[in-house]
Design a protein around this motif. Structure first.
Motif, PDB file in Angstrom:
ATOM      1  N   VAL A 188      -2.657  24.404   5.409  1.00  0.00           N
ATOM      2  CA  VAL A 188      -2.328  24.488   6.466  1.00  0.00           C
ATOM      3  C   VAL A 188      -2.046  22.699   6.511  1.00  0.00           C
ATOM      4  CG1 VAL A 188      -1.545  25.016   8.855  1.00  0.00           C
ATOM      5  CG2 VAL A 188      -2.527  27.042   6.618  1.00  0.00           C
ATOM      6  N   ALA A 189      -3.097  22.429   6.954  1.00  0.00           N
ATOM      7  CA  ALA A 189      -2.886  20.796   7.093  1.00  0.00           C
ATOM      8  C   ALA A 189      -2.070  19.790   6.800  1.00  0.00           C
ATOM      9  CB  ALA A 189      -4.139  20.497   7.498  1.00  0.00           C
ATOM     10  N   ALA A 274       7.083  30.630   9.291  1.00  0.00           N
ATOM     11  CA  ALA A 274       7.684  32.222   8.963  1.00  0.00           C
ATOM     12  C   ALA A 274       7.284  31.447   7.448  1.00  0.00           C
ATOM     13  CB  ALA A 274       8.925  32.321   9.299  1.00  0.00           C
ATOM     14  N   ALA A 275       8.263  29.834   7.107  1.00  0.00           N
ATOM     15  CA  ALA A 275       7.843  29.605   5.557  1.00  0.00           C
ATOM     16  C   ALA A 275       6.396  29.295   5.352  1.00  0.00           C
ATOM     17  CB  ALA A 275       8.555  28.082   5.484  1.00  0.00           C
ATOM     18  N   LEU A 276       5.514  28.440   5.882  1.00  0.00           N
ATOM     19  CA  LEU A 276       4.292  28.704   6.367  1.00  0.00           C
ATOM     20  C   LEU A 276       4.012  29.837   5.603  1.00  0.00           C
ATOM     21  CD1 LEU A 276       2.277  26.590   5.750  1.00  0.00           C
ATOM     22  CD2 LEU A 276       1.925  26.591   8.423  1.00  0.00           C
ATOM     23  N   ILE A 277       3.733  30.904   6.518  1.00  0.00           N
ATOM     24  CA  ILE A 277       2.632  32.463   6.553  1.00  0.00           C
ATOM     25  C   ILE A 277       3.352  32.830   4.970  1.00  0.00           C
ATOM     26  CG2 ILE A 277       3.299  34.342   7.290  1.00  0.00           C
ATOM     27  CD1 ILE A 277       3.385  32.980  10.420  1.00  0.00           C
ATOM     28  N   ALA A 278       5.116  33.299   4.894  1.00  0.00           N
ATOM     29  CA  ALA A 278       5.020  32.767   3.323  1.00  0.00           C
ATOM     30  C   ALA A 278       4.088  32.374   2.184  1.00  0.00           C
ATOM     31  CB  ALA A 278       6.759  33.444   3.140  1.00  0.00           C
ATOM     32  N   MET A 280       1.494  30.481   2.275  1.00  0.00           N
ATOM     33  CA  MET A 280      -0.129  30.909   2.187  1.00  0.00           C
ATOM     34  C   MET A 280       0.403  32.357   2.111  1.00  0.00           C
ATOM     35  SD  MET A 280      -1.670  29.477   5.825  1.00  0.00           S
ATOM     36  CE  MET A 280      -0.496  30.815   7.224  1.00  0.00           C
ATOM     37  N   SER A 281       0.497  32.806   2.121  1.00  0.00           N
ATOM     38  CA  SER A 281       0.573  35.099   1.358  1.00  0.00           C
ATOM     39  C   SER A 281       0.416  34.608   0.664  1.00  0.00           C
ATOM     40  CB  SER A 281       1.112  35.968   2.558  1.00  0.00           C
ATOM     41  OG  SER A 281       1.330  37.053   2.141  1.00  0.00           O
ATOM     42  N   ALA A 282       1.534  33.905  -0.360  1.00  0.00           N
ATOM     43  CA  ALA A 282       1.753  33.979  -1.923  1.00  0.00           C
ATOM     44  C   ALA A 282       0.601  33.754  -2.470  1.00  0.00           C
ATOM     45  CB  ALA A 282       2.766  33.291  -1.956  1.00  0.00           C
ATOM     46  N   VAL A 283      -0.371  32.352  -2.102  1.00  0.00           N
ATOM     47  CA  VAL A 283      -1.043  31.759  -2.497  1.00  0.00           C
ATOM     48  C   VAL A 283      -2.098  32.454  -2.791  1.00  0.00           C
ATOM     49  CG1 VAL A 283      -2.958  29.974  -2.626  1.00  0.00           C
ATOM     50  CG2 VAL A 283      -0.567  29.777  -1.872  1.00  0.00           C
ATOM     51  N   ALA A 284      -2.638  33.919  -1.468  1.00  0.00           N
ATOM     52  CA  ALA A 284      -3.649  34.275  -1.081  1.00  0.00           C
ATOM     53  C   ALA A 284      -3.525  35.723  -2.156  1.00  0.00           C
ATOM     54  CB  ALA A 284      -3.942  35.137   0.170  1.00  0.00           C
ATOM     55  N   ASP A 294      -0.080  38.753   7.960  1.00  0.00           N
ATOM     56  CA  ASP A 294       1.138  39.238   8.087  1.00  0.00           C
ATOM     57  C   ASP A 294       2.143  38.813   8.759  1.00  0.00           C
ATOM     58  OD1 ASP A 294       0.047  38.278  10.626  1.00  0.00           O
ATOM     59  OD2 ASP A 294      -0.573  40.198  11.040  1.00  0.00           O
ATOM     60  N   THR A 295       3.251  39.059   9.037  1.00  0.00           N
ATOM     61  CA  THR A 295       3.817  38.078  10.102  1.00  0.00           C
ATOM     62  C   THR A 295       3.472  37.051  10.662  1.00  0.00           C
ATOM     63  OG1 THR A 295       4.681  39.889  11.472  1.00  0.00           O
ATOM     64  CG2 THR A 295       5.960  40.124   9.323  1.00  0.00           C
ATOM     65  N   SER A 296       2.891  38.016  11.859  1.00  0.00           N
ATOM     66  CA  SER A 296       2.679  36.527  12.406  1.00  0.00           C
ATOM     67  C   SER A 296       2.108  35.364  12.424  1.00  0.00           C
ATOM     68  CB  SER A 296       1.983  37.091  13.929  1.00  0.00           C
ATOM     69  OG  SER A 296       0.997  38.266  13.212  1.00  0.00           O
ATOM     70  N   GLY A 297       0.909  35.652  10.844  1.00  0.00           N
ATOM     71  CA  GLY A 297       0.080  34.395  10.085  1.00  0.00           C
ATOM     72  C   GLY A 297      -1.747  34.650  10.979  1.00  0.00           C
ATOM     73  N   LYS A 298      -1.476  36.532  11.072  1.00  0.00           N
ATOM     74  CA  LYS A 298      -3.319  36.398  11.305  1.00  0.00           C
ATOM     75  C   LYS A 298      -3.562  37.355   9.652  1.00  0.00           C
ATOM     76  CE  LYS A 298      -5.579  39.944  13.715  1.00  0.00           C
ATOM     77  NZ  LYS A 298      -5.256  41.099  15.176  1.00  0.00           N
TER      78      LYS A 298
END
Length: 303
Positions: A188-189, A274-278, A280-284, A294-298
């Protein structure tokens, strides 16, 4: 015929008086490696002493000659014994046996003795090999006496290792979770730094284009910038004089900041989030982390 018989008897007595050759002497040769039996360990009664001589009487063997001659006369005279071809054949056979015994006895004895020595040597070599194998097996068995203790020590080490692994297994997920969170935070940083750098570059490009356009179209700004540059070169610029170019950039940046503060359109920020959350989800998911977004980044823990 009587004379021939007496001569043969005399030769027989003379031959027997010389004693037995070495090959006729009995030889005790042991060909076994077994332990002696109890019967062998018992004392044996001494054998009766042989006096030797004629028929074991101790008399000289030469007495056989007159006795034979005396006995031969009435035996042949009374035809108790008939001298014929069988007697001649027996005499020849006896002469042959005496000749072989006296002439080739030593050679036969040496041949048989050499064979016996060879057999004894082979037997001893075989026994040495068997003894060596048994000694090697004995050393192996002695070395394996502590096998039980060794296996007990190995089982104890294995049990302690399992305990340590279980203790480490209770803490390892926490360390893994910490490492995964640090991975997401660093990502994220990095994304924020990248977006900030791109935004700064875009603003500077826009500011450069706008200021360049202003100085290209406004002759007064161009003349003021040129005069200020000449004064800076000559060193005759007044203290506190304002650089027209810096002032133009500052005015543009200030206006840009005011416009961004007054703007209510956050579509760009929402798209970036939204691009950052997507991402992060792909990396996880790809790295098998314990959580997802989730879609809110939680963060949401996986089942």
């Amino acid at each position: 015929m009587l004379r021939a018989a007496s001569v043969a008897a005399r030769r027989t007595v003379l031959t027997s008086s010389k004693g037995l050759p070495k090959c006729a002497a009995p030889r005790a040769m042991a060909f076994h490696s077994s332990s002696p039996r109890d019967e062998e360990a018992k004392e044996v009664d001494p054998a009766p002493v042989d006096k030797g001589g004629l028929f074991g009487t101790g008399l000289s063997e030469w007495f056989a000659l007159p006795i034979g001659m005396t006995a031969a006369v009435p035996i042949i005279k009374l035809e108790w014994y008939v001298v014929n071809e069988e007697t001649q054949l027996a005499a020849v056979f006896v002469a042959f046996c005496v000749a072989v015994y006296s002439q080739a006895g030593s050679a036969i004895h040496d041949a048989l003795d050499e064979r016996a020595k060879t057999l004894l040597k082979e037997h001893n070599e075989a026994e040495d090999k068997v003894i060596g194998a048994l000694e090697q097996k004995l050393d192996f068995l002695k070395a394996n006496q502590n096998m039980v203790n060794d296996f007990e020590a190995i089982n104890e080490i294995r049990e302690n290792s399992y305990k340590q692994l279980n203790a480490a297994g209770a803490i390892k997920p926490q360390h893994d979770l910490k490492a995964q969170m640090e991975r997401i935070i660093n990502m994220v940083a990095s994304e924020e730094a990248t977006v900030t750098e791109k935004t700064k570059q875009a603003i500077m490009e826009e500011a450069t284009a706008v200021v360049t356009e202003q100085f290209s179209t406004d002759k007064a700004l161009k003349k003021a910038a040129l005069d200020n540059a000449i004064a800076q070169i000559k060193g005759s610029a007044e203290a506190g004089a304002i650089d027209p170019v810096s002032a133009a950039f500052s005015k543009f940046l200030k206006g840009k900041a005011e416009a961004a503060a007054a703007s209510v359109d956050d579509s760009e920020e929402v798209a970036q989030k939204a691009a950052l959350i997507a991402k992060m989800s792909a990396v996880a998911k790809s790295e098998g982390m314990f959580f997802d977004f989730d879609t809110s980044g939680k963060p949401v823990m996986n089942a």
